[in-house]
Design a protein around this motif. Structure first.
Motif, short mmCIF file in Angstrom:
data_model
loop_
_atom_site.label_atom_id
_atom_site.label_comp_id
_atom_site.label_asym_id
_atom_site.label_seq_id
_atom_site.Cartn_x
_atom_site.Cartn_y
_atom_site.Cartn_z
N TYR A 1 -4.34 23.60 -19.56
CA TYR A 1 -3.27 23.30 -20.50
C TYR A 1 -2.16 22.47 -19.84
CZ TYR A 1 -4.87 25.96 -24.53
OH TYR A 1 -5.57 26.40 -25.62
N MET A 2 -1.89 22.72 -18.58
CA MET A 2 -0.87 21.93 -17.90
C MET A 2 -1.30 20.47 -17.79
SD MET A 2 0.25 24.62 -14.88
CE MET A 2 1.57 23.60 -14.24
N ILE A 3 -2.54 20.24 -17.41
CA ILE A 3 -3.04 18.86 -17.30
C ILE A 3 -3.03 18.18 -18.66
CG2 ILE A 3 -5.13 17.50 -16.84
CD1 ILE A 3 -5.79 19.56 -14.64
N ALA A 4 -3.50 18.90 -19.69
CA ALA A 4 -3.55 18.31 -21.03
C ALA A 4 -2.16 17.95 -21.54
CB ALA A 4 -4.23 19.28 -21.99
N LEU A 5 -1.18 18.79 -21.25
CA LEU A 5 0.18 18.51 -21.69
C LEU A 5 0.78 17.32 -20.94
CD1 LEU A 5 1.48 22.17 -22.07
CD2 LEU A 5 1.27 20.48 -23.91
N TYR A 6 0.54 17.26 -19.64
CA TYR A 6 1.03 16.13 -18.86
C TYR A 6 0.43 14.81 -19.35
CZ TYR A 6 3.51 18.68 -15.15
OH TYR A 6 4.42 19.43 -14.43
N LEU A 7 -0.86 14.82 -19.65
CA LEU A 7 -1.55 13.60 -20.05
C LEU A 7 -1.51 13.36 -21.56
CD1 LEU A 7 -4.73 13.75 -17.76
CD2 LEU A 7 -2.52 12.64 -17.32
N ASN A 8 -0.99 14.34 -22.30
CA ASN A 8 -0.89 14.27 -23.76
C ASN A 8 -2.27 14.06 -24.39
OD1 ASN A 8 0.60 14.40 -26.16
ND2 ASN A 8 0.66 12.16 -26.33
N ILE A 9 -3.22 14.90 -23.99
CA ILE A 9 -4.56 14.84 -24.57
C ILE A 9 -4.95 16.23 -25.05
CG2 ILE A 9 -5.35 12.86 -23.23
CD1 ILE A 9 -6.58 14.71 -21.22
N ASN A 10 -6.09 16.31 -25.73
CA ASN A 10 -6.55 17.55 -26.33
C ASN A 10 -6.99 18.57 -25.28
OD1 ASN A 10 -6.77 16.79 -29.40
ND2 ASN A 10 -7.69 15.07 -28.28
N CYS A 11 -6.88 19.83 -25.66
CA CYS A 11 -7.32 20.91 -24.77
C CYS A 11 -7.97 22.00 -25.61
CB CYS A 11 -6.13 21.48 -23.99
SG CYS A 11 -6.62 22.69 -22.72
#
Length: 322
Positions: free
Chosen positions: A40-50
């Motif tokens: 979730y941290m990576i997805a939020l940083y990159l603004n992509i789906n999780c």
């Protein structure tokens, strides 16, 4: 002993995001439970789906909040061009191998296997990792549920339950009520080798009752054997019996509430001590530990640490020489 906190995890992800920008990832899949946090941290940083692993295997639609739209909306998980499969760490590789066996065949070729932390500098089971962390290591999110507790000393106050207030400590009636009704903090899910406390031996019955009520399993309960509460309050240093027990034992780890006491125990033993208050592991250098306490116990502890620090390839070479 290497310790990774939530703050370390956040920093290590942020520093390594550059490794992901050119991979055209549009879906991050987290392996429950500990893989969900970095996913979730990576997805939020990159603004992509999780999405979580179970939902991914069912080809469900990734769900996002209303505050911010992702870069590309997906009607179903398998529509993603490139998938990042994330776990927090890898050691044996079994968790990642198990996950790969479960994902649909049509998604394997577009899946990047990734972990944040690896105990190997060249793990075969993943395509990417962010940071090498040598074994032994423990994470903030699993320290109370790690098998290291079977080789550990654990304090009670400030670790398993709230510390008593000054008012409770200075009033006999209120202190006895505290012993019975102390508010729990994080309760361990594994059996502890030795629970060790500065509580007096006369309070064993109340302490055992509290531990039983909260389903805390342990092999030994080490309490302080002093005749009167007044002597207990004047004891200096308060950590002497903890350090002596840990020093003489073959145990590898100590969980202590107080930062000050954790440092004192580490200095006296040369062994790692985790402080809940400091949220870090304190571990005295070999020379400093010998200077503080030049005993056979400390020397053995240091020798054990040195043996653990030898890289696996070098260990194998040394074994072949014998």
């Amino acid at each position: 002993m290497n310790y990774i906190s939530y703050a370390d995890l956040s920093e290590d992800i942020r520093r390594n995001l550059y490794k992901l920008h050119d991979k055209d990832i549009d879906l991050v899949v987290g392996i429950p439970r500990s893989g969900m946090i970095p996913a979730y941290m990576i997805a939020l940083y990159l603004n992509i789906n999780c999405i979580d692993f179970a939902a991914f295997c069912k080809n469900e639609k990734p769900i996002n909040g209303h505050t911010r739209k992702t870069g590309k909306a997906l009607t179903s998980a398998w529509d993603a061009r490139k998938i990042l499969l994330v776990d927090d760490s890898i050691m044996s590789g079994n968790s990642m191998q198990s996950a790969i066996r479960q994902i649909p065949a049509e998604t394997i070729d577009k899946t990047i296997r990734m972990v944040i932390y690896s105990t190997s500098k060249a793990p075969k089971e993943v395509d990417l990792y962010f940071k090498y962390v040598a074994w032994p290591r423990v994470f903030e999110w699993n320290i109370y549920h790690h098998n290291i507790l079977s080789r550990a000393c654990v304090s009670i106050d400030g670790v398993l339950c709230m510390n008593p207030t000054k008012d409770q400590s200075n009033n006999d009636v209120k202190y006895r009520d505290y012993l019975i009704n102390a508010q729990p903090l994080i309760l361990p899910s594994r059996k502890i080798h030795s629970i060790i406390t500065s509580r007096l031996e006369e309070h064993r019955k109340q302490t055992e009752a509290w531990l039983t009520r909260h389903n805390i399993e342990y092999e030994h309960l080490i309490m302080l054997n002093l005749p009167e509460q007044q002597d207990h309050q004047q004891l200096s240093p308060h950590t002497r019996h903890k350090a002596e027990y840990y020093n003489a034992s073959k145990l590898d780890f100590f969980l202590e509430g107080s930062r000050e006491q954790a440092i004192s125990i580490a200095n006296a033993t040369g062994k790692p001590v985790f402080s809940v208050e400091g949220n870090k592991i304190y571990q005295t250098g070999a020379l400093e530990a010998l200077y503080n306490n030049p005993s056979p116990h400390v020397l053995r502890n240091i020798a054990k640490r040195l043996k653990q620090s030898i890289p696996t390839p070098l260990k194998k070479q040394l074994q072949r020489l014998h």
